[in-house]
Design a protein around this motif. Structure first.
Motif: not given
Length: 230
Positions: A12-18, A220-230
């Motif tokens: 799910e995280a991978a699909a959202d990142i893509a 300086d650079v916006p950072v986004e983190i995708w966190i998943s339980e697995t």
């Protein structure tokens, strides 16, 4: 503070990142006529790259490169270039311009000047840098206790050759300077062990203890983190 996206599973995280990457690349092409992306290797990015390869983009206007690379043959199972070619540069995405981090030099140190020259041709700042993070808090090939870590954190070069403290291969890596020459930094965190490292890194402390802090603790650079339980 980084923007966090929380998901139950890695796919799910991978699909959202893509989807997020595709949107930014599309906007960059519309605004500047081209887009740029640097990706990490390993198991976690593969689903992201595979999903991204199906995105409806003008891939001929996209430049793709790597955050780091093992100094191995391009057809080695440990090659990040091989991963990118197999998972991302397929179908329409094969039209993207790919800038590798590996050349024919005998070792990473003698190959670094050529890689540095190739990286100088990239359209800085890059639109997106997709980082990973190890259980030891390393990112790119900037490892805690690595003999090249201090140089990798302060050098104004874009790339650095490195020998990890515990790893079978020499590496080529973006420096901290290069990583922070980007419009967006994305980091993928999967599983409880890495979540604990991420939480510790975010709490503050020396960058050389947990090098991922070079991205997490800057403004300086916006950072986004995708966190998943697995």
């Amino acid at each position: 503070m980084p923007t966090e996206h929380i998901f139950a599973t890695g796919p799910e995280a991978a699909a959202d990142i893509a989807a997020r990457i595709a949107g930014i690349l599309s906007d960059a092409i519309a605004a500047r006529g081209m887009a740029s992306l640097a990706v990490s290797g390993g198991r976690s990015p593969r689903p992201v790259l595979e999903a991204l390869s199906h995105s409806d983009l003008d891939w001929s206007k996209v430049v793709v490169t790597l955050v780091d690379e093992r100094w191995v043959a391009r057809d080695s199972v440990d090659s990040n270039e091989r991963l990118v070619r197999e998972a991302l540069l397929q179908s329409r995405a094969a039209q993207a311009r790919f800038v590798p981090m590996k050349n024919d030099a005998d070792d990473a140190y003698s190959g670094q000047p050529e890689v540095e020259s190739a990286f100088a041709t990239l359209p800085w700042p890059l639109d997106i840098i997709l980082l990973g993070m190890g259980d030891d808090g390393h990112t790119a090939s900037l490892f805690p206790d690595g003999r090249e870590l201090d140089e990798g954190l302060v050098s104004k070069a874009l790339t650095i050759a490195a020998t990890p403290p515990v790893a079978p291969y020499q590496r080529m890596s973006m420096t901290a300077h290069a990583i922070l020459q980007s419009r967006h930094i994305f980091i993928q965190i999967g599983g409880s062990a890495k979540r604990a490292v991420y939480d510790r890194a975010l709490a503050g402390g020396p960058v050389d203890e947990l090098p991922v802090r070079l991205a997490l603790l800057q403004q300086d650079v916006p950072v986004e983190i995708w966190i998943s339980e697995t």
